[in-house]
Design a protein around this motif. Structure first.
Motif, short mmCIF file in Angstrom:
data_model
loop_
_atom_site.label_atom_id
_atom_site.label_comp_id
_atom_site.label_asym_id
_atom_site.label_seq_id
_atom_site.Cartn_x
_atom_site.Cartn_y
_atom_site.Cartn_z
N SER A 196 -21.22 -74.27 -19.82
CA SER A 196 -21.79 -73.35 -18.84
C SER A 196 -22.35 -72.16 -19.57
O SER A 196 -21.74 -71.62 -20.47
CB SER A 196 -20.72 -72.90 -17.83
N SER A 197 -23.55 -71.73 -19.17
CA SER A 197 -24.16 -70.56 -19.80
C SER A 197 -24.00 -69.32 -18.93
O SER A 197 -24.42 -68.24 -19.31
CB SER A 197 -25.66 -70.83 -20.05
N GLN A 198 -23.44 -69.47 -17.74
CA GLN A 198 -23.26 -68.33 -16.84
C GLN A 198 -22.02 -67.55 -17.23
O GLN A 198 -20.97 -68.11 -17.49
CB GLN A 198 -23.14 -68.82 -15.39
N TYR A 199 -22.14 -66.22 -17.26
CA TYR A 199 -21.03 -65.36 -17.66
C TYR A 199 -20.05 -65.18 -16.50
O TYR A 199 -20.46 -64.93 -15.36
CB TYR A 199 -21.58 -64.00 -18.09
N TYR A 200 -18.76 -65.33 -16.81
CA TYR A 200 -17.70 -65.01 -15.86
C TYR A 200 -16.69 -64.13 -16.58
O TYR A 200 -16.12 -64.52 -17.60
CB TYR A 200 -17.00 -66.27 -15.34
N GLY A 201 -16.45 -62.92 -16.06
CA GLY A 201 -15.49 -62.01 -16.64
C GLY A 201 -14.07 -62.42 -16.30
O GLY A 201 -13.84 -63.35 -15.51
N PRO A 202 -13.06 -61.71 -16.85
CA PRO A 202 -11.66 -62.07 -16.62
C PRO A 202 -11.27 -62.16 -15.15
O PRO A 202 -10.43 -62.99 -14.78
CB PRO A 202 -10.89 -60.95 -17.33
N HIS A 203 -11.84 -61.31 -14.30
CA HIS A 203 -11.44 -61.31 -12.89
C HIS A 203 -12.35 -62.15 -12.00
O HIS A 203 -12.09 -62.28 -10.80
CB HIS A 203 -11.40 -59.87 -12.37
N ASP A 204 -13.40 -62.73 -12.56
CA ASP A 204 -14.34 -63.52 -11.76
C ASP A 204 -13.79 -64.92 -11.50
O ASP A 204 -13.23 -65.55 -12.40
CB ASP A 204 -15.69 -63.63 -12.48
N ARG A 205 -13.99 -65.39 -10.27
CA ARG A 205 -13.56 -66.75 -9.93
C ARG A 205 -14.81 -67.61 -9.69
O ARG A 205 -15.55 -67.37 -8.74
CB ARG A 205 -12.69 -66.73 -8.68
#
Length: 431
Positions: free
Chosen positions: A2-11
């Protein structure tokens, strides 16, 4: 993946969440099951305690640090030595105390900071101890790769060599996600090669599927079974030798934790030393280790394999790590799956461990090189020399306490404590 960024709190949405979590299961799987296979513990229990331990870690760190916890290789010599000498329950008791030792360190760091760790354990000590951990296990790998029932076997060597070659090719030439699976790819490749050899040469069948056929589909991974198939809890037991051995080894794993947490911080772009704080990450690691030992699983540690997956995918979501933990727990309840893992032939493990133990030792060399340790300085040369000879040579300290108890300290534990003492008492003229 996956190239989409997800931070620590992102679901992530469920359609991405599940495959991203499964990817982390693959990344940790080979190493997590290898430790119990080498130490005689249950692979199902290891998966259960890795999954639940990760969830415990997430809770203690306030769901701020995306880290998966799996079986620790640093404790392999202690698990084998204490398990063979005193019994597995005493090894579990020692591991529980190592987890409590983590908690003590976490409390001290909370109130005093971490400078004292840097003073007691500089890179010259940490790197040398890591080298000892890897090379000290080398005879085990060679024995598994070349011997069957204490007799030299060319067939076993052939299987081990093919397994090693597959793992080396995957490590060197595979890119991206598949590179993180090099150990698992080597295991699967060696396993399939052994199956093929068994078909053409029935006399060399190393794999027996009867244990899989006899296993149940569902079982409790956190309980042991007796000869009659009844479940029981293997309560940890305690003695001074086991406790000291595991506590001293845990000094080196605390250093490993510091490095993994720093690496995770750099990958994610957040300073986890400050938020949630190093004391909370160490506490989470320690409680997860004590929890694993309570149920008969190997001590846990944060996994670099999963850090690598995050660096590749740029998905840093704690939700994804938690999902991987849940999948590991679900897998642990399938007894047939655990039985299938137990059919992995010893020569295959020998081939994998030839690479894996060497990688552990090489990581110690990298620690020394990255820190710029000066070996023209006789102080550093002396400290490393003594640690390496004591640890790899099998040095031990033994004496009787009373009439019924013999104290023994050796291997990694003795090398670590002697290295710390030398570092503290030999003057550093360059300061």
């Amino acid at each position: 993946m996956s190239s989409q960024y997800y931070g620590p709190h992102d679901r992530p949405p469920i359609g991405k969440w599940i495959p991203l979590s499964i990817q982390h299961v693959f990344a940790m799987f080979g190493a997590t099951i290898l430790v119990p296979l080498l130490t005689g513990l249950s692979t199902s229990t290891a998966l259960f305690t890795a999954g639940t331990g990760t969830l415990i870690y997430i809770a203690i760190t306030g769901a701020k640090v995306p880290a998966f916890l799996g079986s620790s290789f640093a404790f392999i010599p202690a698990l084998i030595a204490i398990g063979q000498t005193y019994g597995v329950p005493y090894a579990m008791g020692g591991a529980m105390c190592a987890g409590l030792f983590y908690a003590i360190i976490a409390l001290i760091i909370k109130f005093t900071g971490k400078d004292w760790i840097d003073a007691a354990l500089p890179p010259v000590v940490i790197g040398s101890v890591i080298i000892v951990i890897g090379l000290g296990l080398a005879p085990t790998a060679i024995n598994e790769a070349m011997y069957v029932n204490d007799s030299y076997s060319l067939v076993a060597l052939c299987i081990a060599a093919v397994t090693l070659c597959i793992a080396v090719v995957a490590t060197i030439f595979f890119k991206g996600f598949f590179n993180t699976l090099s150990i698992l790819i080597g295991l699967v490749g060696g396993y399939l090669f052994t199956l093929i050899m068994g078909c053409f040469f029935p006399a060399y069948k190393f794999i027996d599927f009867s244990v899989v056929r006899e296993a149940k589909w569902f079982a409790f991974p956190f309980l042991q079974t007796d000869a009659f198939g009844k479940y029981y809890w293997m309560a940890p037991k305690f003695n001074l030798v086991a406790i000291l051995t595991f506590v001293i080894v845990s000094i080196s794993t605390v250093c490993e934790h510091l490095g993994d947490t720093l690496t995770t911080s750099k990958v994610v772009g957040k300073d986890f030393y400050k938020d949630p704080g190093l004391h909370r990450t160490i506490l989470g690691d320690g409680v997860a280790t004590a929890w694993a030992a309570l149920w008969g699983g190997p001590p846990n540690t944060t996994y670099g394999e999963n850090i690598g997956v995050m660096a590749i995918t740029k998905v840093y979501s704690v939700w994804v790590i938690g999902g991987a933990a849940v999948f590991a727990i679900l897998l642990s309840f399938c007894q047939k799956f655990g039985a299938l893992i137990q059919t992995i032939p010893t020569p295959v493990l020998g081939g994998i461990c030839t690479l894996l133990y060497g990688l552990i030792a090489s990581s110690g060399l990298r620690t020394i090189v990255d820190a710029g340790v000066d070996y023209e300085d006789k102080r550093n040369l002396t400290i490393s020399s003594v640690i390496l000879v004591l640890g790899i040579g099998g040095g031990s300290l033994q004496f009787a306490i009373g009439s019924d108890f013999n104290f023994a300290l050796g291997g990694v534990a003795l090398a670590t404590i002697v290295g710390m003492v030398l570092n503290l008492i030999i003057p550093n003229k360059k300061k």
